[in-house]
Design an enzyme around this catalytic site. Structure first.
Site, PDB file in Angstrom:
ATOM      1  N   LYS A  90       0.923  -1.882   0.349  1.00  0.00           N
ATOM      2  CA  LYS A  90       0.244  -0.056   0.120  1.00  0.00           C
ATOM      3  C   LYS A  90       0.744   1.161  -0.026  1.00  0.00           C
ATOM      4  O   LYS A  90       2.048   1.054   0.802  1.00  0.00           O
ATOM      5  CB  LYS A  90      -1.064   0.376   1.110  1.00  0.00           C
ATOM      6  CG  LYS A  90      -2.034   0.999   1.485  1.00  0.00           C
ATOM      7  CD  LYS A  90      -3.037   1.230   0.835  1.00  0.00           C
ATOM      8  CE  LYS A  90      -4.340   2.199   0.604  1.00  0.00           C
ATOM      9  NZ  LYS A  90      -3.717   3.357  -0.814  1.00  0.00           N
ATOM     10  N   GLN A 111       7.473   3.778   3.800  1.00  0.00           N
ATOM     11  CA  GLN A 111       5.872   3.948   3.881  1.00  0.00           C
ATOM     12  C   GLN A 111       5.853   2.456   4.981  1.00  0.00           C
ATOM     13  O   GLN A 111       4.791   1.809   5.402  1.00  0.00           O
ATOM     14  CB  GLN A 111       5.076   3.697   2.756  1.00  0.00           C
ATOM     15  CG  GLN A 111       3.564   3.501   2.663  1.00  0.00           C
ATOM     16  CD  GLN A 111       3.167   5.046   2.352  1.00  0.00           C
ATOM     17  OE1 GLN A 111       4.020   6.045   1.555  1.00  0.00           O
ATOM     18  NE2 GLN A 111       1.866   5.356   2.774  1.00  0.00           N
ATOM     19  N   LYS A 114       5.531   3.470   8.320  1.00  0.00           N
ATOM     20  CA  LYS A 114       3.896   4.116   8.275  1.00  0.00           C
ATOM     21  C   LYS A 114       3.548   3.528   8.341  1.00  0.00           C
ATOM     22  O   LYS A 114       2.368   3.490   9.635  1.00  0.00           O
ATOM     23  CB  LYS A 114       4.547   5.286   7.010  1.00  0.00           C
ATOM     24  CG  LYS A 114       2.831   6.305   7.513  1.00  0.00           C
ATOM     25  CD  LYS A 114       3.071   6.692   5.839  1.00  0.00           C
ATOM     26  CE  LYS A 114       3.969   7.727   5.169  1.00  0.00           C
ATOM     27  NZ  LYS A 114       4.190   8.481   3.937  1.00  0.00           N
ATOM     28  N   LYS A 126       5.316   1.895  -2.963  1.00  0.00           N
ATOM     29  CA  LYS A 126       6.033   3.081  -3.420  1.00  0.00           C
ATOM     30  C   LYS A 126       5.413   3.063  -5.609  1.00  0.00           C
ATOM     31  O   LYS A 126       5.950   2.205  -5.722  1.00  0.00           O
ATOM     32  CB  LYS A 126       6.674   4.118  -3.043  1.00  0.00           C
ATOM     33  CG  LYS A 126       6.262   5.849  -3.089  1.00  0.00           C
ATOM     34  CD  LYS A 126       5.507   5.889  -2.052  1.00  0.00           C
ATOM     35  CE  LYS A 126       4.990   7.256  -2.406  1.00  0.00           C
ATOM     36  NZ  LYS A 126       3.826   8.188  -1.337  1.00  0.00           N
ATOM     37  N   GLY A 165      -3.440   8.728  -3.771  1.00  0.00           N
ATOM     38  CA  GLY A 165      -1.769   9.081  -4.596  1.00  0.00           C
ATOM     39  C   GLY A 165      -1.107  10.139  -3.563  1.00  0.00           C
ATOM     40  O   GLY A 165      -0.323   9.277  -2.491  1.00  0.00           O
ATOM     41  N   ASP A 166      -0.239  10.682  -4.527  1.00  0.00           N
ATOM     42  CA  ASP A 166       0.915  11.599  -3.786  1.00  0.00           C
ATOM     43  C   ASP A 166       0.964  12.628  -4.590  1.00  0.00           C
ATOM     44  O   ASP A 166       0.002  13.130  -4.253  1.00  0.00           O
ATOM     45  CB  ASP A 166       2.216  10.921  -4.122  1.00  0.00           C
ATOM     46  CG  ASP A 166       3.388  11.055  -3.160  1.00  0.00           C
ATOM     47  OD1 ASP A 166       2.578  11.074  -1.552  1.00  0.00           O
ATOM     48  OD2 ASP A 166       3.643  11.738  -3.510  1.00  0.00           O
ATOM     49  N   THR A 210      -4.866  13.026   4.989  1.00  0.00           N
ATOM     50  CA  THR A 210      -3.351  13.829   5.338  1.00  0.00           C
ATOM     51  C   THR A 210      -3.434  14.825   6.318  1.00  0.00           C
ATOM     52  O   THR A 210      -2.564  15.116   7.457  1.00  0.00           O
ATOM     53  CB  THR A 210      -2.555  13.665   4.264  1.00  0.00           C
ATOM     54  OG1 THR A 210      -3.122  12.727   3.773  1.00  0.00           O
ATOM     55  CG2 THR A 210      -0.930  12.831   4.511  1.00  0.00           C
ATOM     56  N   ASN A 241      -2.294  18.842  -1.358  1.00  0.00           N
ATOM     57  CA  ASN A 241      -3.557  18.480  -0.493  1.00  0.00           C
ATOM     58  C   ASN A 241      -3.279  18.388   0.838  1.00  0.00           C
ATOM     59  O   ASN A 241      -3.929  18.691   2.027  1.00  0.00           O
ATOM     60  CB  ASN A 241      -3.850  16.822  -1.397  1.00  0.00           C
ATOM     61  CG  ASN A 241      -4.062  16.282  -0.142  1.00  0.00           C
ATOM     62  OD1 ASN A 241      -4.086  15.095   0.202  1.00  0.00           O
ATOM     63  ND2 ASN A 241      -5.541  16.273  -0.049  1.00  0.00           N
TER      64      ASN A 241
HETATM   65  P1  NDP Z   1       0.437  17.750  -4.228  1.00  0.00           P
HETATM   66  O1  NDP Z   1       0.303  17.148  -5.048  1.00  0.00           O
HETATM   67  O2  NDP Z   1      -0.704  17.535  -3.992  1.00  0.00           O
HETATM   68  O3  NDP Z   1       0.974  19.043  -3.669  1.00  0.00           O
HETATM   69  C1  NDP Z   1       2.506  19.491  -3.465  1.00  0.00           C
HETATM   70  C2  NDP Z   1       2.705  20.518  -3.300  1.00  0.00           C
HETATM   71  O4  NDP Z   1       4.293  20.879  -2.502  1.00  0.00           O
HETATM   72  C3  NDP Z   1       2.790  21.588  -4.311  1.00  0.00           C
HETATM   73  O5  NDP Z   1       2.156  23.498  -4.105  1.00  0.00           O
HETATM   74  C4  NDP Z   1       3.921  21.460  -4.726  1.00  0.00           C
HETATM   75  O6  NDP Z   1       3.549  22.636  -6.326  1.00  0.00           O
HETATM   76  C5  NDP Z   1       4.672  21.789  -3.684  1.00  0.00           C
HETATM   77  N1  NDP Z   1       5.686  20.755  -4.575  1.00  0.00           N
HETATM   78  C6  NDP Z   1       5.781  20.099  -4.544  1.00  0.00           C
HETATM   79  N2  NDP Z   1       7.389  19.517  -5.496  1.00  0.00           N
HETATM   80  C7  NDP Z   1       7.854  20.239  -5.016  1.00  0.00           C
HETATM   81  C8  NDP Z   1       9.079  20.710  -5.030  1.00  0.00           C
HETATM   82  N3  NDP Z   1       9.963  19.709  -5.415  1.00  0.00           N
HETATM   83  N4  NDP Z   1      10.123  22.108  -4.941  1.00  0.00           N
HETATM   84  C9  NDP Z   1       9.220  23.066  -3.590  1.00  0.00           C
HETATM   85  N5  NDP Z   1       7.455  22.815  -3.832  1.00  0.00           N
HETATM   86  C10 NDP Z   1       7.252  21.784  -4.312  1.00  0.00           C
HETATM   87  O7  NDP Z   1       0.978  16.810  -2.906  1.00  0.00           O
HETATM   88  P2  NDP Z   1       0.880  16.390  -1.665  1.00  0.00           P
HETATM   89  O8  NDP Z   1      -0.041  17.387  -1.092  1.00  0.00           O
HETATM   90  O9  NDP Z   1      -0.148  15.122  -1.732  1.00  0.00           O
HETATM   91  O10 NDP Z   1       2.178  15.743  -1.101  1.00  0.00           O
HETATM   92  C11 NDP Z   1       3.292  16.788  -0.314  1.00  0.00           C
HETATM   93  C12 NDP Z   1       4.004  15.679   1.107  1.00  0.00           C
HETATM   94  O11 NDP Z   1       2.764  15.412   1.837  1.00  0.00           O
HETATM   95  C13 NDP Z   1       4.478  15.108  -0.313  1.00  0.00           C
HETATM   96  O12 NDP Z   1       5.908  14.470   0.338  1.00  0.00           O
HETATM   97  C14 NDP Z   1       3.865  13.946   0.341  1.00  0.00           C
HETATM   98  O13 NDP Z   1       5.322  12.267  -0.147  1.00  0.00           O
HETATM   99  C15 NDP Z   1       3.311  14.017   1.166  1.00  0.00           C
HETATM  100  N6  NDP Z   1       2.191  13.215   1.672  1.00  0.00           N
HETATM  101  C16 NDP Z   1       1.266  12.712   1.019  1.00  0.00           C
HETATM  102  C17 NDP Z   1       0.069  11.722   1.662  1.00  0.00           C
HETATM  103  C18 NDP Z   1      -0.711  12.064   0.472  1.00  0.00           C
HETATM  104  O14 NDP Z   1      -2.665  11.815   1.197  1.00  0.00           O
HETATM  105  N7  NDP Z   1      -1.435  13.378  -0.107  1.00  0.00           N
HETATM  106  C19 NDP Z   1      -0.528  10.913   2.638  1.00  0.00           C
HETATM  107  C20 NDP Z   1       1.528  11.337   3.067  1.00  0.00           C
HETATM  108  C21 NDP Z   1       2.393  12.118   2.680  1.00  0.00           C
HETATM  109  P3  NDP Z   1       3.399  23.310  -7.028  1.00  0.00           P
HETATM  110  O15 NDP Z   1       2.072  23.606  -6.388  1.00  0.00           O
HETATM  111  O16 NDP Z   1       3.551  24.323  -7.808  1.00  0.00           O
HETATM  112  O17 NDP Z   1       3.004  22.065  -7.611  1.00  0.00           O
HETATM  113  O1  2IT Z   2       3.023   9.229   1.346  1.00  0.00           O
HETATM  114  C1  2IT Z   2       1.384   8.868   2.065  1.00  0.00           C
HETATM  115  O2  2IT Z   2       1.164   7.785   2.974  1.00  0.00           O
HETATM  116  C2  2IT Z   2       0.798   8.503   0.743  1.00  0.00           C
HETATM  117  N1  2IT Z   2       0.892   9.144  -0.058  1.00  0.00           N
HETATM  118  C3  2IT Z   2      -0.751   7.813   0.844  1.00  0.00           C
HETATM  119  C4  2IT Z   2      -0.601   6.653   0.375  1.00  0.00           C
HETATM  120  C5  2IT Z   2      -2.174   5.982   0.170  1.00  0.00           C
HETATM  121  O3  2IT Z   2      -2.061   4.538   0.408  1.00  0.00           O
HETATM  122  O4  2IT Z   2      -3.222   6.589   0.712  1.00  0.00           O
END
Ligand code: NDP
Ligand code: 2IT
Length: 445
Positions: A90, A111, A114, A126, A165-166, A210, A241
C-alpha cells in the site's frame, strides 16, 4: 563493526547514487540501535537488516504517451513493493519530474514503517513516474495515466497492492487510473486503488485525511506538553493536498496559519491564509500562488523559498523531501519555534533534525505525523470490501483515534528504549517491531 554500521556501509557501496534512500535507511537504522544491539548475532545470522532494507520487488517500465500535437513521449514508470509482511502492499503514486529509483525506494521504505504505525493491515509500497503533469491538458494526463496502468494493472489488485495519490496524483489521476484498470480487467474491483471519487467507491474524509491527521497528532503532542494549537502562529509549506487541509484544520483549532508555498514561491499572509481562495487557485485553476496574492490584499508573494524564516510557534512542512535543511532549522530555533511536525515525507534533512532535537524543539517525523492519509486509505479499502460507505463523521472520528494511538505508541516506545521525547526513535522502533514480528513468523523470505 556493528551490524547496523555494516549494513549502512553495504548499501552505500551497492547504491552510492541513491542519496535519498541512503538518508532514509540511515535514519531508521540509527534509531534501531537499542533494539538490534540487544541481539546482534541473531539479526545478522538471519540477514534481517539486509532483508528489511531490500524491496521484495521492484517493477520498472516504459510509459509511452502522445501529446496534443501528436508527438510521442516516453517516461519511466516505477512500483516498488517494499515489504508485504503485515498486509497487501500500500502506498501512493507520485508524478513529478524529479522521480527516480532513489526517491521511489526512500518513499516505499518509509511507507513500511508508517503503515505499521497505523495499526492497520497494510504493507509498504510506492510508485510513480518522472512525468510532469504541470502545463499538460486533461487529455494528455489521461493518456499518460492510461498508458501507466497498461503495465501496472498486472502487478496490482485489492489483495496484492493498492496504490493511491501522492505529489501530482489527486482525484483526477486516480479516476483515469481506475477507469483504465476496470477496462483492462473487466471487473469492478473498487478496492484496487484508494483516493477514488465519492461516486465510485471513494471514502469521505480521504481528501482531508493527511492534513487533518497531521494537525490532530500535532495537537496531541502539544497537549502532552501542556499547551495546544489555540492562538499559535503556524507556518505551513506546500499548497497541495496535505498543506491545504492542514491549514484548514489548524485554523479550526484556533491557530493562525500565516504561510504556504508552491514550487516557485511562497505567501506570507499575516491575516491568516484564506483556505477557500487557496483551493480556488490550486485545486480548481491549477495556477501559481501569484494568483492568491493578486486576490488577497493582506498577502505578500515572494519568489523562491522562505517559509521557515517567518517567526512561528509551530512549523508544518507539507511540500517535499529535504525542503527543511540546517539553515532553516537554525532560523526556526532562533525565532522561538516550539514544534516541527512533518506533513511531507522526509522534509527535514538529517542534520536539521538533529539540530532541532538538540535545541529542545518537539519534532514529529513524517512516518507518524502524516500517517492519517494512508490510514483513511485503509479505511476506504474496508468500506469497499463491505460495499458500504461510512459518514464523514465516522471516518473522521476513526482518524482521530488512529492519530492518538500513534502518538501514544511512539512516545511509549521512545520511553521504553531510554529515548523519552525522541519521537524519531519512537516511531522507527514502534514501526519496526510489528513488521519484525510478522517477518520472523513467516520465515526467511
Ligand atoms: P500535491 O501535489 O498535492 O502538493 C505538493 C505541493 O508541494 C505543491 O504545492 C507543490 O507545488 C509543492 N512541491 C512539490 N514538489 C516540490 C518541490 N520539489 N519543490 C517545491 N515545492 C514542491 O502533493 P501532496 O500534498 O499530496 O504531497 C505533499 C507531501 O506530502 C509529499 O511529501 C507527499 O509524499 C506527502 N504525503 C502525501 C500524502 C497524501 O495523502 N497525499 C500522505 C502522506 C504524505 P506546485 O503547486 O507548484 O506543484
Ligand atoms: O505517503 C503516503 O502515505 C501517501 N502518499 C498516501 C498513501 C496511500 O496509500 O494513501
Amino acid at each position: 563493526m556493528s551490524y547496523i554500521d555494516e549494513t549502512i556501509e553495504k548499501i552505500q557501496k551497492l547504491h552510492p547514487e541513491q542519496k535519498e534512500f541512503i538518508q532514509a535507511v540511515k535514519e531508521v537504522l540509527e534509531s534501531l540501535r537499542p533494539v538490534i544491539e540487544r541481539n546482534e548475532d541473531e539479526y545478522r545470522r538471519e540477514a534481517f537488516l539486509e532483508r528489511i532494507t531490500t524491496p521484495e520487488r521492484i517493477i520498472m517500465f516504459r510509459v509511452p504517451w502522445v501529446d496534443d500535437k501528436g508527438n510521442a513521449h516516453v517516461n519511466n514508470g516505477y512500483r516498488i513493493q517494499f515489504n508485504g509482511a503485515i498486509g497487501p502492499f500500500k502506498g501512493g503514486l507520485r508524478l513529478h519530474p524529479s522521480v527516480n529509483l532513489s526517491i521511489m525506494k526512500f518513499l516505499a521504505f518509509e511507507q513500511v514503517f508508517k503503515n505499521s504505525l497505523t495499526g492497520l493491515p497494510i504493507g509498504g509500497a510506492k510508485g510513480g513516474s518522472d512525468f510532469d503533469p504541470k502545463g499538460k491538458s486533461d487529455r494528455e494526463v489521461m493518456a499518460f495515466c492510461q498508458s501507466f496502468m497498461n503495465e501496472l494493472y498486472r502487478h496490482i489488485n485489492h489483495d496484492r497492492d493498492v496504490p493511491a495519490g501522492d505529489i501530482g496524483v489527486g482525484a483526477r489521476e486516480i479516476g483515469y487510473l481506475f477507469g483504465q484498470y476496470r477496462r483492462l480487467t473487466a471487473q469492478y474491483e473498487a478496492g484496487v486503488l484508494t483516493g477514488k471519487g465519492l461516486s465510485f467507491g471513494g471514502s469521505l474524509c480521504r481528501r482531508e485525511a493527511t492534513g487533518y491527521g497531521l494537525v490532530y497528532i500535532t495537537e496531541e503532542l502539544l497537549k502532552d506538553h501542556g499547551t495546544s494549537l489555540e492562538g499559535k502562529r503556524v507556518v505551513v509549506s506546500g499548497a497541495g493536498n496535505v498543506a491545504t487541509y492542514a491549514i484548514q484544520k489548524a485554523q479550526q483549532l484556533g491557530a493562525k496559519v500565516v504561510t504556504c508555498s508552491d514550487s516557485t514561491g511562497w505567501i506570507y499572509d499575516p491575516e491568516g491564509i484564506e483556505v477557500a481562495l487557496l483551493k480556488e487557485v490550486k485545486e480548481v485553476k491549477r495556477a501559481r500562488l501569484t494568483e492568491y496574492a493578486k486576490a488577497r490584499p493582506s498577502a505578500e508573494y515572494h519568489e523562491g523559498k522562505g517559509v521557515f524564516t517567518v517567526p512561528c510557534d509551530v512549523a508544518l512542512p507539507c511540500a517535499t523531501q529535504n525542503e527543511l535543511p540546517l539553515e532553516y532549522a537554525e532560523a526556526l530555533v532562533k525565532n522561538g519555534c516550539m514544534a516541527v511536525c512533518e506533513g511531507a515525507n522526509m522534509p527535514t534533512t538529517l542534520e536539521a533534525t538533529a539540530y532541532l532535537q538538540s535545541h529542545g524543539i518537539l519534532f514529529l517525523p513524517g512516518k507518524a505525523a502524516n500517517a492519517g492519509g494512508v490510514s483513511v486509505s485503509a479505511l476506504e479499502m474496508s468500506q469497499n470490501s463491505e460495499r458500504l460507505s461510512w459518514t464523514f463523521e465516522e471516518v473522521d472520528a476513526k482518524l482521530q483515534g488512529i492519530m492518538k494511538n500513534i502518538y501514544a505508541n511512539i512516545s511509549a516506545r521512545a520511553k521504553e528504549f531510554g529515548k523519552e521525547g525522541d519521537y524519531v526513535s519512537g516511531a522507527n522502533i514502534a514501526g519496526f517491531l510489528k513488521v519484525e514480528n510478522a517477518m520472523k513468523a513467516q520465515g526467511i523470505i
